[in-house]
Structures are given as structure tokens and as C-alpha cells.
Scaffold this motif. Structure first.
Motif, PDB file in Angstrom:
ATOM      1  N   ASN A  13       0.813  -1.234   0.000  1.00 22.34           N
ATOM      2  CA  ASN A  13       0.000   0.000   0.000  1.00 22.34           C
ATOM      3  C   ASN A  13       0.843   1.280   0.000  1.00 22.34           C
ATOM      4  O   ASN A  13       0.555   2.220   0.739  1.00 22.34           O
ATOM      5  CB  ASN A  13      -0.958   0.025   1.218  1.00 22.34           C
ATOM      6  N   ASP A  17       0.383   9.697  -1.858  1.00 22.45           N
ATOM      7  CA  ASP A  17       0.814  10.776  -0.955  1.00 22.45           C
ATOM      8  C   ASP A  17       2.227  10.515  -0.442  1.00 22.45           C
ATOM      9  O   ASP A  17       2.960  11.445  -0.116  1.00 22.45           O
ATOM     10  CB  ASP A  17      -0.160  10.911   0.225  1.00 22.45           C
ATOM     11  N   ASN A  60      -0.802  -3.404  -4.041  1.00 23.36           N
ATOM     12  CA  ASN A  60      -1.546  -2.136  -4.154  1.00 23.36           C
ATOM     13  C   ASN A  60      -0.613  -0.927  -4.257  1.00 23.36           C
ATOM     14  O   ASN A  60      -0.906   0.138  -3.717  1.00 23.36           O
ATOM     15  CB  ASN A  60      -2.479  -2.004  -2.939  1.00 23.36           C
ATOM     16  N   CYS A  63      -1.584   3.284  -4.611  1.00 18.00           N
ATOM     17  CA  CYS A  63      -2.998   3.507  -4.297  1.00 18.00           C
ATOM     18  C   CYS A  63      -3.228   4.971  -3.912  1.00 18.00           C
ATOM     19  O   CYS A  63      -2.291   5.683  -3.553  1.00 18.00           O
ATOM     20  CB  CYS A  63      -3.465   2.585  -3.174  1.00 18.00           C
ATOM     21  N   GLY A  64      -4.482   5.391  -4.000  1.00 17.37           N
ATOM     22  CA  GLY A  64      -4.834   6.759  -3.618  1.00 17.37           C
ATOM     23  C   GLY A  64      -5.166   7.601  -4.826  1.00 17.37           C
ATOM     24  O   GLY A  64      -5.922   7.199  -5.701  1.00 17.37           O
TER      25      GLY A  64
ATOM     26  N   VAL B 188      -8.142  -2.122   1.560  1.00 19.24           N
ATOM     27  CA  VAL B 188      -7.910  -1.017   0.622  1.00 19.24           C
ATOM     28  C   VAL B 188      -7.661  -1.497  -0.808  1.00 19.24           C
ATOM     29  O   VAL B 188      -7.627  -0.688  -1.735  1.00 19.24           O
ATOM     30  CB  VAL B 188      -6.751  -0.088   1.058  1.00 19.24           C
ATOM     31  N   ASP B 189      -7.474  -2.812  -0.999  1.00 20.12           N
ATOM     32  CA  ASP B 189      -7.417  -3.317  -2.375  1.00 20.12           C
ATOM     33  C   ASP B 189      -8.465  -4.406  -2.593  1.00 20.12           C
ATOM     34  O   ASP B 189      -8.371  -5.191  -3.525  1.00 20.12           O
ATOM     35  CB  ASP B 189      -6.010  -3.797  -2.750  1.00 20.12           C
ATOM     36  N   ILE B 219     -12.997   4.147  -4.501  1.00 20.32           N
ATOM     37  CA  ILE B 219     -11.564   4.144  -4.839  1.00 20.32           C
ATOM     38  C   ILE B 219     -10.726   3.751  -3.629  1.00 20.32           C
ATOM     39  O   ILE B 219      -9.649   3.168  -3.770  1.00 20.32           O
ATOM     40  CB  ILE B 219     -11.136   5.532  -5.400  1.00 20.32           C
ATOM     41  N   GLU B 220     -11.213   4.046  -2.426  1.00 19.48           N
ATOM     42  CA  GLU B 220     -10.458   3.705  -1.209  1.00 19.48           C
ATOM     43  C   GLU B 220     -10.454   2.193  -0.952  1.00 19.48           C
ATOM     44  O   GLU B 220      -9.731   1.711  -0.071  1.00 19.48           O
ATOM     45  CB  GLU B 220     -11.030   4.463  -0.016  1.00 19.48           C
ATOM     46  N   LEU B 299      -4.658   3.976   7.294  1.00 20.45           N
ATOM     47  CA  LEU B 299      -5.345   3.424   6.121  1.00 20.45           C
ATOM     48  C   LEU B 299      -6.850   3.512   6.344  1.00 20.45           C
ATOM     49  O   LEU B 299      -7.330   3.277   7.460  1.00 20.45           O
ATOM     50  CB  LEU B 299      -4.972   1.954   5.899  1.00 20.45           C
ATOM     51  N   ARG B 407      -9.131  10.208   3.014  1.00  9.87           N
ATOM     52  CA  ARG B 407      -7.852   9.494   3.123  1.00  9.87           C
ATOM     53  C   ARG B 407      -7.135   9.874   4.409  1.00  9.87           C
ATOM     54  O   ARG B 407      -7.162  11.044   4.794  1.00  9.87           O
ATOM     55  CB  ARG B 407      -6.943   9.802   1.928  1.00  9.87           C
TER      56      ARG B 407
END
Lengths: 166, 444
Positions: A13, A17, A60, A63-64, B188-189, B219-220, B299, B407
């Protein structure tokens, strides 16, 4: 197409950012922007990264946010390829669109250690950890994406297509 | 083989009757969106394409929302680049300070997205418009450039997760709590490369603002898009938020009911998933069992129920109520319900950001702004500002913020040691009052 270099390894992940904090997104100069790549996670990244280095990461990756600045700063830092267990979807598109080589291979991403010397053959999907003398096989890209990669990204691909029509 | 709702919209925009998951397609785009961060890069890339003009000046939307009102000289230069491009290209929908709002609140409000549309935006939260029954997804700046120039873009046809909702949520449980709960469950995935298709009798208990917040955070979970079926609430929302161009397609005297009947024929298209559609996974959620939910750092999947969170006595420094997730009028009303007659705790800064000019004005008319200011909160002009650590509420070293944004990654709102806790406007407002992460039920 091939890439060969020393790896820098990160975890799961890795978000956009972290790759490039939003506070720098007002910067249009690509060299200046790249100097902030990964800085909240790895303050020395910009100093230690060498041309041709390979980032290896978990699941992932990217991501974001949709910010294309993320694959761009990695590319502009000199990174030759990112190997990950999986990529977040917008990052995956963006990387292909701007011509940053990426390759998805969970086995390789898990096994390769930080600092290993790794060689990748994008045409065959072969990944070789030279330090450990281990080999891995990634799925090659579907034909359409491969032709976009060969063209050097989406813009070139569109231009080539429109020239062919004329 | 049957198709999902998302697949049907993609098929219609590809001129095919049938599509299968995994297929690579080139589809026609109904709307292309960019903001003041992503558009300057897209404008630079578009200049490299052999195309002088955007494919349709009415189908490109540029919204100045992230770093506006310009936070510094570089941001001002970027907004200027967008402004000049919009002017030279005669873009119909350019939204600058005074007219703008946070893009994903603004576009549905202005009626620029209709059910059945295929929308791409150079902003990951473009997934929001799935609430209207559209296929809508985030892309990068080069994709935006290609879509602006050609009106087309490549897609891989996604599989879908079907999320069946039943039951009625209890008081203080919102769409935000549902989506945080789902992300906590699948990770998150958990929906990587996939559509999140919502259905079931529970949908009717979710307001349009709830659905917009839910799709916004698809999307998150890694989702390609989130999407809700079109029901009477959708039709009512669309009929009462028409663009001038679409309003003109109905007779001058057409009432709301007539307009609602024309959605799907006069404007937009209504798609439903086939009964025999195949899903990659299915999830059932009983809304009546949900509790207000908080995502702990770093997260969105790191969720706890409000009871667990409250027990941990998490002391906070700041509260942000706003963003493309929760800056809509019902979010403002929920915050005001909690803050009315109460005071923001000492040593807590409470920043409230109505997402659009229209929401700002409506909040003023309803007396909500007065409630906020009397409580000791500040009210800001619409901006994405603090959500992405841009401006208007940046956190210092080790500070904590309860935020209705989307986020909570490391450094998202400021210092890399600062912490963001994601929650609903109810929880955020209650926390502002107590100075700790709190349940609205505890203080109401």
C-alpha cells in the motif's frame, strides 16, 4: 526491452501521498518535483537512488490519488522499473501512459531483497535476481498495452495511430 | 452471459451488445473532468497530440478547487494556465473562484452528469457519480489529455463485486459509515480493478448525499467505480438538478413529474444489471446493524466502531467537516444538528467547508453558518484544501484530526507524524465538542 539494476524495497500500500506529497503538487518543474519523491517514507531516497535502480514493493502500489506526478517522479528519479505484487489501477494506467516500466509479479516481489541486483526482460516477462540466482516469470502485457508501451506511452501511440490513418 | 450494470454502460459506449470482463475496449466519453492540479499537466500533454481543439467544448469540465483561492504563486500560475486554456478552447464549463465548488459536489449539482453517462476525470474521486447510475472513474492527466483531444479512452472491462444492502440504518448512521465499514471489511485493495455495484431493498434508505459519499470512497477499496441502481430518489435528484441545456429539452411548463418521466428517454439512459450477471464476489450488509465507524491512521481500512473508538479516549486537535465526500448540504445539516447550542472544545480547531457556493448559500439561508460560528467553528470558502494537506488547516507534528474527508495516509493533512481519523459529520461534530473522538449519541 530490458532493465537491470539494484533494488530498493518497500512494503504494501505505498500510496501516492507517500510517493509525492500533495503539498508539492503546485510544482510544474519535473526535476524539482522529483527531489521530493518518497520523502515522507524514505527521506534519503532522492540522494541514494541511482539511474536504473529498481523499486520492489508489495501489494496495491500507487494507491490513492490519480496524480500522474507519482509515476512521473519515480521515472524522473531515474528508476528503471517498478516490480510489485499488485498495482492500484490508476497508477497502473498512468505508468503505462507516461512510459514508466512496471511489472506485476507477486513471487518476485516477495522474494527479492533490498539491494539485490535484478534483471528484467519485458518481452518475455522473465525476472532474474542475479544476487540470489533465482528466476521468476511475470505475465506479459496484453498486445494492445504492449504496443502502447512500445510506442513510449499514450500520446505517442495516439499520434502514431492518427499518422497511420492519414 | 448477463452483464453487470457497469458492463452495460461500457457496452453502450463501445457500440457493442455484449462485453466480457477482461476485454480491452475503446469507449466514447460523455464528460472529461480535470482540476487545478491535474489539468495543467493534461494541457501540457495535449499540446503534444496532433489536435488543436478539445473534442467537444461542452463536454470538458475544468474546476479550480484544490489549491484555491490560490494558496501561493505556483498554484496561481497553474490556475492561470487552466483559465487561459479554457478561454482559448471556449470551454463552456470552466469553474473559477466565485462559481466553483469541490468538483464532485459541483458536477451532480450542476446537472453535468446524467444516469447512464460514461465519465472520466483526472481525479481519483471521480467515482462519485456512480450514485447517479453513471459509469464514472478516475484517470491520470495523460488520459485526460487523450480524452479531451479524441473523446475516447481505453478501458479494461471490469468484473464486479455485488453489495446487497438490507435493513434500515439507525439514527446517526450515514452513508460514510457504510462505506468505511465496507472498506474495513474488504481492505484497501478489496475491490482492485473491480466495480462495486450496490443493490437491495436497503438502497431506498440511503439519500442521494449518502450514495454520493459511498461511491466517492469506492476508490479507497481500490474500486474502478461504484454504482447505484436508478430509483425514484435518483430521478428526483436529477430532475431538480438539471443543466440549462438539458432543462431546455423539456417544455417550459414541464413539472418535476414530467421531467422525471423523461429521464432515460429525453435525457440520460437507465441501465440495470442483468438477472444472470456474473459477479466476482458478493457481500450482504444489514444496515440496521451498522454503527458509526471511524478509520484510524494510516489506512481507510483500519476501522473501528464508534464504541471501540470512544473507549480509546483519543484526544484531538482539529476537526474538518467538508470535502468531496462529506461537504454536501445534508452533511452541513448533520454537523449543525450536533453543534447547535454547543461549543467547540478548548484547544480544538473546527473547520467547516461547504463544498459548493450553492451549499454555502443554502447553509446560510438555513441558519447553519450562524450555528457553526456561534459554536466557535470557522467556515471556509469551498476548497479541497486540508483534505490533501494543501492549505486551510494543515496539521503540525503529532497533531490529530477527526475529518470527514476520504484518506488518512501518512502525511495526508500535514506533518508526517500527524494523524487523520476518518468519520461522518455527526462523529466529527461530536468530537469537536468533546475534544475526543466521540459518538453523537453521547452528547445529544
Amino acid at each position: 526491452m530490458r532493465a537491470k539494476g539494484k533494488t530498493i524495497k518497500y512494503g504494501d500500500n505505498i500510496d501516492t501521498d507517500i510517493i509525492i506529497p500533495a503539498r508539492y503538487l503546485n510544482i510544474m518543474d519535473r526535476k524539482e518535483l522529483a527531489s521530493h519523491c518518497m520523502e515522507d517514507l524514505d527521506a534519503d531516497f532522492a540522494k541514494k537512488v541511482n539511474d536504473g535502480d529498481i523499486i520492489v514493493a508489495g501489494s496495491n502500489f500507487g494507491c490513492g490519488s490519480s496524480r500522474e506526478h507519482a509515476p512521473q517522479v519515480i521515472k524522473d528519479s531515474g528508476v528503471g522499473c517498478v516490480i510489485a505484487e499488485s498495482f492500484a489501477r490508476i497508477f497502473y494506467r498512468n505508468a503505462i501512459n507516461i512510459g514508466l516500466p512496471i511489472i506485476e509479479c507477486p513471487e518476485a516481489a516477495k522474494a527479492i531483497n533490498d539491494g539485490d541486483e535484478v534483471e528484467i526482460n519485458f518481452d518475455t516477462g522473465d525476472i532474474k535476481d542475479i544476487t540470489k540466482n533465482e528466476s521468476f516469470k511475470a505475465q506479459p502485457f496484453p498486445g494492445f498495452l504492449q504496443s502502447m508501451i512500445n510506442a513510449g506511452g499514450l500520446i505517442n501511440y495516439i499520434n502514431e495511430k492518427s499518422e497511420n490513418k492519414q | 452471459m448477463g452483464m453487470t450494470m457497469s458492463q452495460k454502460i461500457l457496452a453502450a459506449h463501445t457500440g457493442k451488445n455484449e462485453l466480457e470482463a477482461g476485454e480491452l475496449i475503446e469507449a466514447d466519453i460523455d464528460l472529461v473532468l480535470g482540476n487545478d492540479i491535474t489539468s495543467p499537466v493534461a494541457i501540457r500533454e495535449m499540446a503534444k497530440i496532433n489536435a488543436d481543439k478539445v473534442y467537444d467544448k461542452d463536454k470538458v469540465v475544468l474546476v479550480m478547487d484544490h489549491f484555491v483561492p490560490n494558496k501561493d504563486i505556483k498554484s496561481a500560475e497553474n490556475a492561470k494556465t487552466c483559465r487561459e486554456f479554457a478561454c482559448s478552447q471556449c470551454i463552456s464549463h470552466f469553474y473559477d473562484v466565485g462559481k466553483m465548488g469541490i468538483e464532485h459536489a459541483l458536477i451532480p449539482e450542476k446537472g453535468l452528469c446524467l444516469p447512464g453517462d460514461l465519465v472520466v476525470g483526472a481525479d481519483s474521486h471521480t467515482v462519485t457519480y456512480g450514485a447517479l447510475g453513471a459509469f464514472s472513474t478516475g484517470v491520470g492527466s495523460t488520459d485526460m489529455a487523450a480524452a479531451m483531444a479524441t473523446g475516447k479512452l481505453w478501458f479494461k472491462v471490469p468484473q464486479a463485486i455485488r453489495i446487497r444492502l438490507k435493513g434500515k440504518p439507525s439514527k446517526y448512521v450515514t452513508g460514510k459509515d457504510l462505506i468505511l465499514h465496507i472498506i474495513g471489511k474488504i481492505g484497501v485493495d478489496g475491490a482492485l480493478y473491480q466495480s462495486m455495484e450496490f443493490c437491495g431493498e436497503g438502497v431506498k434508505y440511503l439519500s442521494m448525499d449518502d450514495r454520493l459519499a459511498i461511491c466517492n470512497m469506492a476508490i479507497e477499496a481500490g474500486g474502478k467505480n461504484g454504482i447505484f441502481p436508478v430509483d425514484d430518489q435518483t430521478l428526483e435528484y436529477v430532475a431538480t438538478h438539471l443543466s440549462e441545456k438539458n432543462r431546455a429539452l423539456f417544455g417550459e411548463n414541464a413539472d418535476i413529474e414530467e421531467i422525471k418521466k423523461g429521464i432515460g428517454s429525453v435525457i440520460g439512459h437507465i441501465y440495470e444489471a442483468d438477472d444472470d450477471a456474473v459477479y466476482a464476489a458478493e457481500l450482504e450488509i444489514d444496515l440496521s446493524e451498522l454503527k458509526p465507524t471511524v478509520s484510524f491512521p494510516h489506512l481507510p481500512s483500519n476501522t473501528r466502531t464508534i464504541d471501540e473508538a470512544e473507549d480509546m479516549k483519543v484526544k484531538i486537535d482539529q476537526v474538518v467537516i467538508g470535502s468531496c465526500t462529506n461537504g454536501r448540504i445534508s452533511d452541513m445539516r448533520q454537523a449543525a444538528e450536533v453543534l447547535k447550542g454547543r461549543k467547540v472544545a478548548d484547544n480544538v480547531r473546527c473547520i467547516i467547508i461547504p463544498a459548493t457556493q450553492e451549499i454555502y448559500l443554502q447553509s446560510m439561508r438555513e441558519g447553519l453558518l450562524e450555528i457553526f460560528i456561534e459554536a466557535g467553528a470557522v467556515v471556509s470558502t469551498p476548497t479541497c484544501g486540508p483534505c490533501l494537506g494543501g492549505h486551510m488547516g494543515i496539521l503540525a507534528d503529532k497533531e490529530r484530526c477527526v475529518s470527514t474527508t476520504n484518506r488518512n495516509f501518512v502525511g495526508r493533512m500535514g506533518a508526517k507524524t500527524s494523524e487523520v481519523y476518518l468519520a461522518s459529520p455527526y462523529v466529527a461534530a461530536a468530537s469537536a465538542v468533546t475534544g475526543y473522538i466521540s459518538s453523537p449519541a453521547s452528547i445529544m
